[in-house]
Write an enzyme that holds these catalytic residues in place. Structure first.
Site, PDB file in Angstrom:
ATOM      1  N   GLY A  51       0.847  -1.180   0.000  1.00  0.00           N
ATOM      2  CA  GLY A  51       0.000   0.000   0.000  1.00  0.00           C
ATOM      3  C   GLY A  51       0.883   1.229   0.000  1.00  0.00           C
TER       4      GLY A  51
ATOM      5  N   GLY B 111      -1.055   2.109   6.537  1.00  0.00           N
ATOM      6  CA  GLY B 111      -1.292   1.200   7.653  1.00  0.00           C
ATOM      7  C   GLY B 111      -0.734  -0.188   7.444  1.00  0.00           C
TER       8      GLY B 111
ATOM      9  CG  ASP C  60      10.656   0.819   4.758  1.00  0.00           C
ATOM     10  OD1 ASP C  60      10.257   0.833   3.574  1.00  0.00           O
ATOM     11  OD2 ASP C  60      10.090   1.451   5.670  1.00  0.00           O
TER      12      ASP C  60
ATOM     13  NE  ARG D  43       6.328  10.796   3.960  1.00  0.00           N
ATOM     14  CZ  ARG D  43       7.061   9.964   3.231  1.00  0.00           C
ATOM     15  NH1 ARG D  43       6.588   8.775   2.919  1.00  0.00           N
ATOM     16  NH2 ARG D  43       8.270  10.291   2.826  1.00  0.00           N
TER      17      ARG D  43
ATOM     18  CB  THR E 203       8.831  13.548  13.978  1.00  0.00           C
ATOM     19  OG1 THR E 203       9.141  12.163  14.228  1.00  0.00           O
ATOM     20  CG2 THR E 203       7.729  13.989  14.928  1.00  0.00           C
ATOM     21  N   GLY E 204       9.668  12.255  11.044  1.00  0.00           N
ATOM     22  CA  GLY E 204      10.777  11.946  10.156  1.00  0.00           C
ATOM     23  C   GLY E 204      11.104  10.471  10.161  1.00  0.00           C
TER      24      GLY E 204
END
Length: 230
Positions: free
Chosen positions: A12, A17, A38, A154, A158-159
């Site tokens: 997604g 989520g 990732d 998004r 914070t990052g």
């Protein structure tokens, strides 16, 4: 007796989520494994730069060849390669497991049957972008997208910790990089290229609505997995 390995993709757009869903499924299905796309990001220096800004949300930011090789390793050997086993739970957010502990308890065995198969859950935002990757999965789940909700989520972050540092989205990053990257990678899967519409590729199961709760997403995913294994 060696259990058959079933690779389950959970994909997604960014902030859809998918990572939370994958973590909960991993906690619910005992003996399952967890892989994060990732973990295949390129180094900070290798991330493509567009209009003077690093584009972390395009296909080219990931080493998809290495990702595919690792999926093939899992298929051939039935286990995660060592470097992925060592990272299996490092990207897990413990607060999510605490926040949704009631959902885990509700669906965990004996609520669901004990499976003979070894499930490997894979979460990522660029997993169905070509035929080789699509074919690497046995079950392909995808969370439906909603531009406004994704943008709000998004921009609330914070990052991100990268391989070599920390990344924080500059202003208008979602509409200029995140969303266009998702559309570019997935429009071929949808009718008229509309990534908010109906899927053309029947191998992929799309969640019914972008308004579903976390519990509803878990219920949908479990039902989809159990039905596919019948």
């Amino acid at each position: 007796m060696t259990r058959k390995t079933i690779i389950v993709g959970v994909s997604g757009a960014s902030c859809s989520g998918k990572s939370t869903l994958c973590q909960l499924l991993h906690a619910i299905f005992e003996g399952s494994s967890l892989v994060h796309e990732d973990d295949f990001y390129k180094t900070d220096a290798e991330i493509p730069v567009k209009n003077g800004i690093a584009d972390w949300d395009c296909q080219e930011s990931l080493n998809l060849d290495a990702f595919l090789e690792n999926l093939h390793y899992i298929r051939d050997h039935g286990v995660l390669p060592t470097h992925l086993r060592n990272r299996e739970n490092k990207n897990v957010a413990p607060e999510a497991l605490i926040e949704y502990a009631d959902i885990i308890k509700e669906f965990k065995a004996p609520a669901i049957p004990t499976l003979e198969q070894h499930l490997v859950f894979v979460d990522g935002f660029m997993m169905y972008v070509n035929e080789d990757l699509i074919n690497a999965f046995d079950i392909r789940l995808m969370l439906v997208t909603d531009f406004d909700t994704l943008k709000r989520r998004r921009e609330a972050r914070t990052g991100y910790i990268t391989l070599e540092g920390f990344w924080q989205d500059p202003p208008h990053y979602f509409e200029n990089y995140v969303w266009p990257g998702y559309v570019h990678g997935h429009s071929h899967l949808f009718v008229n290229g509309d990534v908010t519409g109906k899927l053309l590729d029947k191998r992929i199961q799309l969640s019914p609505s972008s308004k579903m709760s976390v519990r509803d997403n878990v219920q949908w995913a479990i039902n989809s997995i159990l039905n596919a294994l019948q």
